[in-house]
Design a protein around this motif. Structure first.
Motif, PDB file in Angstrom:
ATOM      1  N   GLY A   1      71.169  27.128  99.818  1.00  0.00           N
ATOM      2  CA  GLY A   1      69.934  27.465 100.331  1.00  0.00           C
ATOM      3  C   GLY A   1      68.837  26.053 100.610  1.00  0.00           C
ATOM      4  N   PHE A   2      67.714  26.687 100.957  1.00  0.00           N
ATOM      5  CA  PHE A   2      66.669  25.716 101.145  1.00  0.00           C
ATOM      6  C   PHE A   2      65.297  25.964 100.318  1.00  0.00           C
ATOM      7  N   ASN A   3      64.506  24.974 100.203  1.00  0.00           N
ATOM      8  CA  ASN A   3      63.186  25.421  99.637  1.00  0.00           C
ATOM      9  C   ASN A   3      62.240  25.656 100.548  1.00  0.00           C
ATOM     10  N   TYR A   4      62.055  27.074 100.871  1.00  0.00           N
ATOM     11  CA  TYR A   4      61.192  27.592 102.114  1.00  0.00           C
ATOM     12  C   TYR A   4      60.082  28.495 101.420  1.00  0.00           C
ATOM     13  N   ARG A   5      59.899  28.328 100.126  1.00  0.00           N
ATOM     14  CA  ARG A   5      59.095  29.399  99.547  1.00  0.00           C
ATOM     15  C   ARG A   5      57.721  29.068 100.106  1.00  0.00           C
ATOM     16  N   MET A   6      56.947  30.142 100.066  1.00  0.00           N
ATOM     17  CA  MET A   6      55.294  30.149 100.240  1.00  0.00           C
ATOM     18  C   MET A   6      54.866  29.882  99.113  1.00  0.00           C
ATOM     19  N   ASN A   7      53.525  28.998  99.089  1.00  0.00           N
ATOM     20  CA  ASN A   7      52.783  28.842  97.939  1.00  0.00           C
ATOM     21  C   ASN A   7      51.687  30.048  97.683  1.00  0.00           C
ATOM     22  N   GLU A   8      51.451  29.764  96.458  1.00  0.00           N
ATOM     23  CA  GLU A   8      50.160  30.993  96.155  1.00  0.00           C
ATOM     24  C   GLU A   8      49.016  30.691  96.806  1.00  0.00           C
ATOM     25  N   LEU A   9      48.746  29.337  97.292  1.00  0.00           N
ATOM     26  CA  LEU A   9      47.362  29.007  97.943  1.00  0.00           C
ATOM     27  C   LEU A   9      47.503  29.625  99.286  1.00  0.00           C
ATOM     28  N   SER A  10      48.488  29.602  99.856  1.00  0.00           N
ATOM     29  CA  SER A  10      48.866  30.230 101.105  1.00  0.00           C
ATOM     30  C   SER A  10      48.730  31.767 101.216  1.00  0.00           C
ATOM     31  N   ALA A  11      49.455  32.334 100.125  1.00  0.00           N
ATOM     32  CA  ALA A  11      49.381  33.698  99.835  1.00  0.00           C
ATOM     33  C   ALA A  11      47.955  34.178  99.765  1.00  0.00           C
TER      34      ALA A  11
END
Ligand SMILES: *Cc1c(COP(=O)(O)O)cnc(C)c1O
Length: 382
Positions: free
Chosen positions: A240-250
């Motif tokens: 897979g990839f590291n495509y996660r959203m971060n908490e600041l964006s959320a």
């Protein structure tokens, strides 16, 4: 300067991000989960996987549907390049479907003909990616019928279309497609700075997209392949990839969603104002089909191609930062190298050569719109 689009950031957005910064988790905390739930509620989707861009969301959507080197993916050539790049990332080949002049969305009659030919040649697409251009949904019922007849999957590139509806159902509902993708880039209808999300009503697809978006690693015991050795145990099950959203964006996305209905009312008002003032002067992309409600992401006027360049320059020279959505993807040097030829998509070229995107964002003022309108009238009516 009047830009073609800009983010709307208030004190509550800033506070929301500051709160996230002061919290224990900058990544993989509760805000991303809450944001996913909020998007599910808005779109009526069952599952959502938030990632770091709309492009990443398109990529994981293709991978979850099994797109690989043997496959072909069809999409619109009148779009941002990510709509087709996502298939190339998977090693698949791409083909384009020409658009309707009136809306700039893929022409489903062209699609139907192309499918009939492809069936004879044994070259049917695995996935078709319609783009809801400017936020106006394409004819999803007709597309769905074709997908059943020819056995392809559908990923809606709904990067413009958060909040749009088709036959009273929200874009992203999963009624007509397998996966829908939204972008939260700064210029989109809500923003997380950079960010995107893939929504689906299929549990298996959602699990697969989540796995792919985080290295292919799972920590949930019910999906382990090998024996669970203890609390540290996790498994990488695919690449897979590291495509996660971060908490600041959320955090930013969550506070933006609180104001989303207000944003949409303001976009509608601004679009109605342009239509009212420009109806004698020029045409624009879209039609009055009552079964769709557009998210009004873009307002793209259509100007005689001989006048387009000078109008564009006049607007820019007067600090109205208009844009072009879009150049024909098949005309990009990279796609030319792959053997594409823009002339094979004549409606796309024609719409593209006539297009100018006017400034449109929730807080645009009528004074700003009047400046834009006056410059257009001065150039086109003199
Ligand atoms: C913005 C956009 C994307 C890509 O989104 P990013 O979040 O910028 O990666 C894809 N398709 C369309 C039609 C877009 O407008």
């Amino acid at each position: 300067m009047i830009p073609y689009s800009k983010q709307t950031i208030d004190e509550d957005d800033i506070q929301s991000v500051v709160d996230a910064l002061r919290s224990s988790h900058l990544t993989q905390g509760s805000r991303v989960h809450d944001f996913e739930q909020a998007i599910c509620k808005l779109t009526t989707a069952n599952y959502a996987v938030a990632v770091n861009s709309g492009t990443s969301a398109l990529h994981i959507a293709c991978l979850a549907l099994g797109v690989g080197p043997q496959d072909c993916v069809w999409t619109s050539p009148l779009s941002f390049v990510a709509s087709s790049n996502c298939a190339l990332y998977c090693g698949a080949s791409v083909d384009f479907i020409d658009v309707e002049i009136k809306t700039g969305n893929i022409d489903l009659n062209v699609l139907a003909d192309k499918l009939a030919t492809a069936k004879v040649n044994n070259s049917l697409p695995k996935v078709v990616i319609p783009v809801h251009l400017c936020g106006r949904p394409c004819d999803l019922e007709k597309l769905r019928a074709l997908s059943i007849e020819y056995g392809f999957k559908i990923i809606e590139d709904a990067c413009h279309a958060l909040g749009a509806t088709y036959m009273s159902s929200s874009i992203g509902s999963g009624l007509y497609s397998d996966i829908s993708v939204f972008s939260f880039h700064a210029v989109k209808n809500i923003t997380t700075a950079e960010g995107g999300i893939a929504v689906t009503s299929n549990r298996e697809m959602a699990d697969k997209m989540r796995l792919i978006s985080s290295h292919g690693i799972t920590k949930s015991p019910d999906s382990f392949v090998n024996e669970n050795e203890g609390q540290w145990y996790h498994e990488q099950q695919l690449l897979g990839f590291n495509y996660r959203m971060n908490e600041l964006s959320a955090a930013l996305g969550l506070s933006q969603l609180n104001k989303f209905s207000d944003f949409q009312i303001k976009r509608q008002r601004a679009v109605d104002y342009y239509k009212n003032k420009l109806s004698d002067v020029c045409d624009w992309l879209g039609n009055n089909d009552p079964v769709v409600i557009s998210a009004n992401h873009l307002f793209v006027i259509q100007v005689d191609r001989k006048k387009r360049k000078s109008l564009f320059e006049t607007l820019r020279n007067n600090n109205v930062w208009v844009q072009l959505h879009y150049m024909n993807i098949a005309s990009q040097p990279f796609y030319q190298q792959l053997g594409f030829n823009a002339q094979e998509y004549p409606n796309t070229s024609r719409v593209s050569e006539q297009s100018i995107s006017l400034p449109l964002y929730p807080n645009i003022t009528t004074d700003e719109q009047d400046i834009v309108i006056a410059l257009i009238k001065q150039e086109l009516c003199s």
